[in-house]
Enzyme design. Structure first.
Site, PDB file in Angstrom:
ATOM      1  N   ALA A 236       0.817  -1.115  -0.085  1.00 18.12           N
ATOM      2  CA  ALA A 236      -0.048   0.061   0.118  1.00 18.12           C
ATOM      3  C   ALA A 236       0.877   1.207  -0.057  1.00 18.12           C
ATOM      4  CB  ALA A 236      -0.948   0.023   1.346  1.00 18.12           C
TER       5      ALA A 236
ATOM      6  N   SER B  42      -1.673  -3.080  -5.296  1.00 18.38           N
ATOM      7  CA  SER B  42      -2.604  -2.926  -4.202  1.00 18.38           C
ATOM      8  C   SER B  42      -3.748  -2.145  -4.287  1.00 18.38           C
ATOM      9  CB  SER B  42      -1.738  -2.313  -2.913  1.00 18.38           C
ATOM     10  OG  SER B  42      -2.544  -2.579  -1.723  1.00 18.38           O
TER      11      SER B  42
ATOM     12  N   THR C 103      -5.766 -11.300  -0.486  1.00 17.93           N
ATOM     13  CA  THR C 103      -4.899 -11.063   0.650  1.00 17.93           C
ATOM     14  C   THR C 103      -5.880 -11.405   1.983  1.00 17.93           C
ATOM     15  OG1 THR C 103      -3.277  -9.253   0.106  1.00 17.93           O
ATOM     16  CG2 THR C 103      -3.641  -9.523   2.305  1.00 17.93           C
TER      17      THR C 103
ATOM     18  N   ARG D  56       0.114  -2.532  15.360  1.00 18.11           N
ATOM     19  CA  ARG D  56       1.152  -1.741  15.040  1.00 18.11           C
ATOM     20  C   ARG D  56       1.440  -0.612  15.757  1.00 18.11           C
ATOM     21  NH1 ARG D  56       0.353  -2.344   8.306  1.00 18.11           N
ATOM     22  NH2 ARG D  56      -0.581  -4.405   8.342  1.00 18.11           N
TER      23      ARG D  56
ATOM     24  N   HIS E 176       2.902 -11.500   5.672  1.00 18.62           N
ATOM     25  CA  HIS E 176       2.707 -10.089   5.713  1.00 18.62           C
ATOM     26  C   HIS E 176       3.989  -9.195   6.421  1.00 18.62           C
ATOM     27  CE1 HIS E 176      -1.054  -7.595   4.427  1.00 18.62           C
ATOM     28  NE2 HIS E 176      -0.240  -6.505   4.650  1.00 18.62           N
TER      29      HIS E 176
ATOM     30  N   ASP F 272       6.780 -14.546   0.064  1.00 17.15           N
ATOM     31  CA  ASP F 272       7.280 -13.370   0.669  1.00 17.15           C
ATOM     32  C   ASP F 272       7.704 -13.333   1.815  1.00 17.15           C
ATOM     33  OD1 ASP F 272       5.109 -12.035   2.001  1.00 17.15           O
ATOM     34  OD2 ASP F 272       4.271 -11.177   0.162  1.00 17.15           O
ATOM     35  N   SER F 273       8.261 -12.088   2.421  1.00 18.67           N
ATOM     36  CA  SER F 273       8.527 -11.899   3.778  1.00 18.67           C
ATOM     37  C   SER F 273       9.788 -12.016   4.115  1.00 18.67           C
ATOM     38  CB  SER F 273       7.530 -12.481   4.796  1.00 18.67           C
ATOM     39  OG  SER F 273       6.184 -12.190   4.528  1.00 18.67           O
TER      40      SER F 273
END
Length: 372
Positions: free
Chosen positions: A96, A124, A174, A183, A267, A298-299
């Site tokens: 994003a 995205s 997703t 977060r 993520h 990914d990651s």
């Protein structure tokens, strides 16, 4: 009538080639040029950032066994996925709000990808740019579209129609982000998006500008089930990847629901803190998938060695995220291309030293269990 408050956000504007010694170093360089709230949003993760750390540490759990006398020279990094012939086994992950890294937003990233050539951009739904603006940079190069679903299926149909019209050849669902992870950096910064999100603004109360991620996720669909995979597949007629798979059980469930691909990801450590490193889950998932559909991983991809290890553990391609945004911040589209060039060069170096001529050779390479 509510008046939208203007928040000043001084995103970097420079366009220049950058030297990439390692992508880990890019993060600290980007910290110096990106506003603090935007940088923490891009680089941070949830909770104690345990899972983010595990993404980095997991790579040390397996070693690459160098093969010599292997008759290797100028390794070939080309491969294919879902009908796309690509020159490298890595693509751009869906992320994003590229406008936090650079004023050109996703259009800048797209131009860097187009100039690099031979790979795929994942767009995205939480992009800060329109499809048209992204196409100005991408110029017909291939793209996949990542959807965060609306609670209203008619809205989802409209978004899928627009993505198909834009040229998307696959849809990425997703599934691990039905609400925001914990977060803490964003909360401490009182972070809100300094610009709107034109793709999903049709189902938001507001444009996305001045909204927190918690607020935006709350207006998206939380209850994701196998029926959503089938809905997207049936309506769009496009192959669907389910992103956020971290267990063999969910991989089987997704394939049973009609998924054309599995996307192994946590993520980037941004959702459930306390989950394992994404690489540590890959091999068990790939055994269950057993080649029935392609696997994207990914990651934590930061080096050519990481790409090699992921492919040797069952991935068909990998997706690169944060390093590309750091390149965008430091050099605009030219910085993006510099990062992609680095990964291509670094992977070729690893392939040569490991004695692997092709990506198929990499996939058949044997890794060493460093935990024994």
């Amino acid at each position: 009538m509510a008046i939208e408050q203007t928040i000043k956000y001084d995103a970097p504007t420079v366009e220049q080639e950058i030297e990439v010694v390692s992508t880990y170093r890019l993060e600290e360089r980007a910290r110096e040029v990106v506003p603090a709230g935007g940088f923490d949003y891009m680089s941070g993760a949830s909770g104690d950032e345990f899972t983010l750390k595990q993404n980095n540490e997991a790579w040390s759990h397996k070693g690459i066994l160098p093969r010599v006398l292997a008759d290797v020279e100028n390794p070939d990094t080309s491969t294919s996925i879902l009908g796309h012939d690509i020159k490298v086994p890595f693509i751009m992950a869906p992320i994003a709000a590229h406008g936090l890294a650079h004023e050109t937003k996703e259009a800048g990233t797209a131009k860097g990808i187009a100039e690099f050539g031979g790979t795929i951009m994942s767009i995205s739904a939480y992009s800060g740019a329109t499809f048209e603006e992204i196409e100005d940079g991408l110029k017909g190069n291939p793209r996949w579209f990542q959807i965060y679903m609306s609670k209203d299926d008619e809205m989802n149909r409209n978004i899928l129609d627009e993505a198909k019209s834009d040229g998307a050849t696959a849809i990425i669902l997703t599934a691990d982000s039905t609400l925001s992870g914990n977060r803490e950096k964003d909360m401490l910064n009182k972070f809100v998006y300094p610009f709107g999100m034109p793709i999903v603004s049709r189902y938001l109360t507001g444009s996305g500008k001045n909204m927190s991620l918690n607020n935006i996720y709350a207006q998206s669909k939380q209850k994701i089930t196998p029926r959503d995979v089938k809905f997207i597949s049936d309506y769009s007629g496009l192959p669907v990847f389910v992103k956020g798979i971290q267990t063999p059980e969910d991989a089987s469930l997704a394939i049973g629901a009609g998924a054309a691909g599995i996307w192994v990801s946590n993520h980037g450590g941004r959702q459930l803190d306390g989950a394992p490193g994404s690489f540590d889950t890959l091999e068990s998932i790939s055994k269950v998938v057993a080649g029935r559909v392609p696997i994207v991983f990914d990651s934590g991809i930061r080096r050519g060695e990481h790409i090699f290890k992921a492919l040797a553990s069952g991935a068909d391609i990998v997706a690169v995220g944060r390093p590309v945004l750091y390149g965008l911040a430091l050099g605009g589209w030219k910085g993006v291309k510099s990062v992609l060039d680095y990964f291509e060069t670094d992977l070729k170096r690893v392939m040569q030293l490991a004695g692997t001529q092709t990506i198929e050779d990499v996939k058949n390479a044997r890794l060493f269990d460093m935990k024994k």
